[in-house]
Scaffold this active site. Sequence first.
Site, mmCIF file in Angstrom:
data_model
loop_
_atom_site.group_PDB
_atom_site.id
_atom_site.type_symbol
_atom_site.label_atom_id
_atom_site.label_comp_id
_atom_site.label_asym_id
_atom_site.label_seq_id
_atom_site.Cartn_x
_atom_site.Cartn_y
_atom_site.Cartn_z
ATOM 1 N N GLU A 414 0.832 -1.208 0.000
ATOM 2 C CA GLU A 414 0.000 0.000 0.000
ATOM 3 C C GLU A 414 0.865 1.256 0.000
ATOM 4 O O GLU A 414 0.522 2.250 -0.643
ATOM 5 C CB GLU A 414 -0.953 0.006 1.192
ATOM 6 C CG GLU A 414 -1.916 -1.181 1.246
ATOM 7 C CD GLU A 414 -2.750 -1.373 -0.012
ATOM 8 O OE1 GLU A 414 -3.022 -0.380 -0.721
ATOM 9 O OE2 GLU A 414 -3.114 -2.525 -0.312
ATOM 10 N N HIS A 417 1.731 1.949 -3.565
ATOM 11 C CA HIS A 417 0.642 2.640 -4.273
ATOM 12 C C HIS A 417 0.646 4.130 -3.928
ATOM 13 O O HIS A 417 0.590 4.993 -4.798
ATOM 14 C CB HIS A 417 -0.719 2.086 -3.835
ATOM 15 C CG HIS A 417 -1.101 0.784 -4.470
ATOM 16 N ND1 HIS A 417 -1.112 0.589 -5.824
ATOM 17 C CD2 HIS A 417 -1.535 -0.382 -3.929
ATOM 18 C CE1 HIS A 417 -1.515 -0.649 -6.082
ATOM 19 N NE2 HIS A 417 -1.775 -1.267 -4.940
HETATM 20 ZN ZN ZN Z 1 -2.771 -3.119 -4.679
#
Ligand code: ZN
Length: 588
Positions: A414, A417
Amino acid sequence: MAPSNRAWVMALLFGLILFVLASRSFSSKPYEGKAYNEFLADVQAGRVEQVRMGGNVIRATYAQGEQVQVIPLDVEYALDELRKANVPVEYVRLPGRPWWGGLVTGLLPAGLLIGYLWLMARPGAGGGQLFQFSRSRARLLGREENRITMKDVAGLPETKEELAEVIDFLRSPERYLELGARIPKGVLLEGPPGTGKTLLARAVSGEAGVPFYSISGSDFVEMFAGVGAARVRDLFERARASAPCIIFMDEIDAVGRQRGHGLGGANDEREQTLNQLLVEMDGFAAAEGIIVMAATNRIDVLDPALLRPGRFDRVVHIDPPDRGGRAEILLVHAAGKRLEPAVSLDDIAALTVGFTGADLANLLNEAALLAARRRKEAIGPAEMENAYERVVTGGAEKKRVISRQEKQRVAFHEAGHALVSRKLSHTDPIQKVSIIPRGRAAGYVLYRPEEDRRTQSRTEFLDFLTGILAGRAAEEVVLGDTSTGAANDLERATDLARRMVTQWGMAPELGPILVSGRDGASVGGVGAAPVFSERTAWTVDQAVRKLVHEGYQRAVDLLRRHRDALERVAHALLERETLSGSELEKLI
Ligand code: ZN
Ligand code: ADP
Ligand code: MG
């Protein structure tokens, strides 16, 4: 009950008793059933004293006197294990079923069925219910029950405008007929699920004050040939008797798919139903005051015959609402709910780009549920925010135990991202990053979309693609390994890249060309040939692969360059689980 009926019931009862007795007598076993693998474990642990074996059944006596029965998956293997454990094996003929056992169990259900059918089909007794199959399943909403009007439908000004004429016609058909005006017989509502098609159809009938016969396409699709067609006939017959009225066929694509791709029974049945529908639509004159409305989210698969003049000759497209529409829908659904003054529906409308009316209704409902569970007087901003997260990520799941290792992987995923999206210039600002699992996602990044986008550029898509792939890229850069956690990202990325290439002409190899059949891959059946060459298909694959690879490489490069920030964000996530946009900003 007539005497002959009583005799039948007695016979059935007698049969039933016989059946129960028979099944008792040949399954009489003092032996407990046991799972095969448990049994093997017991053998290896030396708990089994003696075994008798016959056919495919093992009956074992345990050291403590327990008796169990097992069906071995692999007799040879079981014997081996028994031999290794020095368990004596005795081969016997274990008692099977008596010869008539199979007869009773086999014939009895058939007998019962015949008896049942015979009872139901007799006129008088049971009212001949068997033949009710062919009656349409249409639900009729009379003038009183259907209280939904156009006031309940928010937004959609153009759609309402288009339907105003239909409503006016249903109110006073004579006026139109005297002037010789031609009114559409069929109105097809087309749009994504949840955009209010069903709601609109009901509002039309409520507004016009006419009966509303509604039936769903899936109700027509039956396994018995001819039933669907009979239902259509019956539906129109009933509607004729109460004109002016509306017949509404929800999810018409279930029956109205293109003919001629069929292979087998179900399709024959659907074709019969569709043909009957076409016949009925041709068979009534607009003067009769019946309007057929239908809804679908797959107009591309509908049989073109349905769209010919005199059938569904008016198609009304319904799009997901824009920001103003969303605000209006929220207002309609907030009507019965208590909201704290701090909750701003306008802000929520701004945040919910891409939500349909159904999503918004769902959002407010989730918030109300949360407020009730928290014993609050009114829905506050916290409930709205949690409900939003829940709707976006598909609902919180039951808590699952997560290993430290997995948590670390999710944190880097995460963080990847978030960091990459933050470093690219054409991405939405981040509202929140979290490694708390929700729905199927192990963690998530919430973006705050800035505005409604009608069109998007190639540069924006490339950034978006890079952001999607950054989760997996982070796993690889930091942990040197990849995991299944990125499967959904890969699917989204590949899908986006493919659409960039085939739908939006964004690959230089192909240029501005649309690569898909009229029905794309959707119909796919036997008759649907692709309208592009194999070489084009190959080029498309290459172009898609290139886009995804380049996006991935960009993500990897960015992450390598900002490795420190990546570590900081991931560790903060491991510690706090959730980071707000501004906290993230500080870390980066
Ligand atoms: Zn992902
Ligand atoms: P569809 O038939 O297009 O899939 P529905 O008509 O079943 O969608 O919509 C589902 C629910 O979403 C409705 O019952 C309503 O509560 C809400 N909804 C959808 N669109 C609107 C709208 N324009 N105004 C108010 N509520 C809406
Ligand atoms: Mg619907």
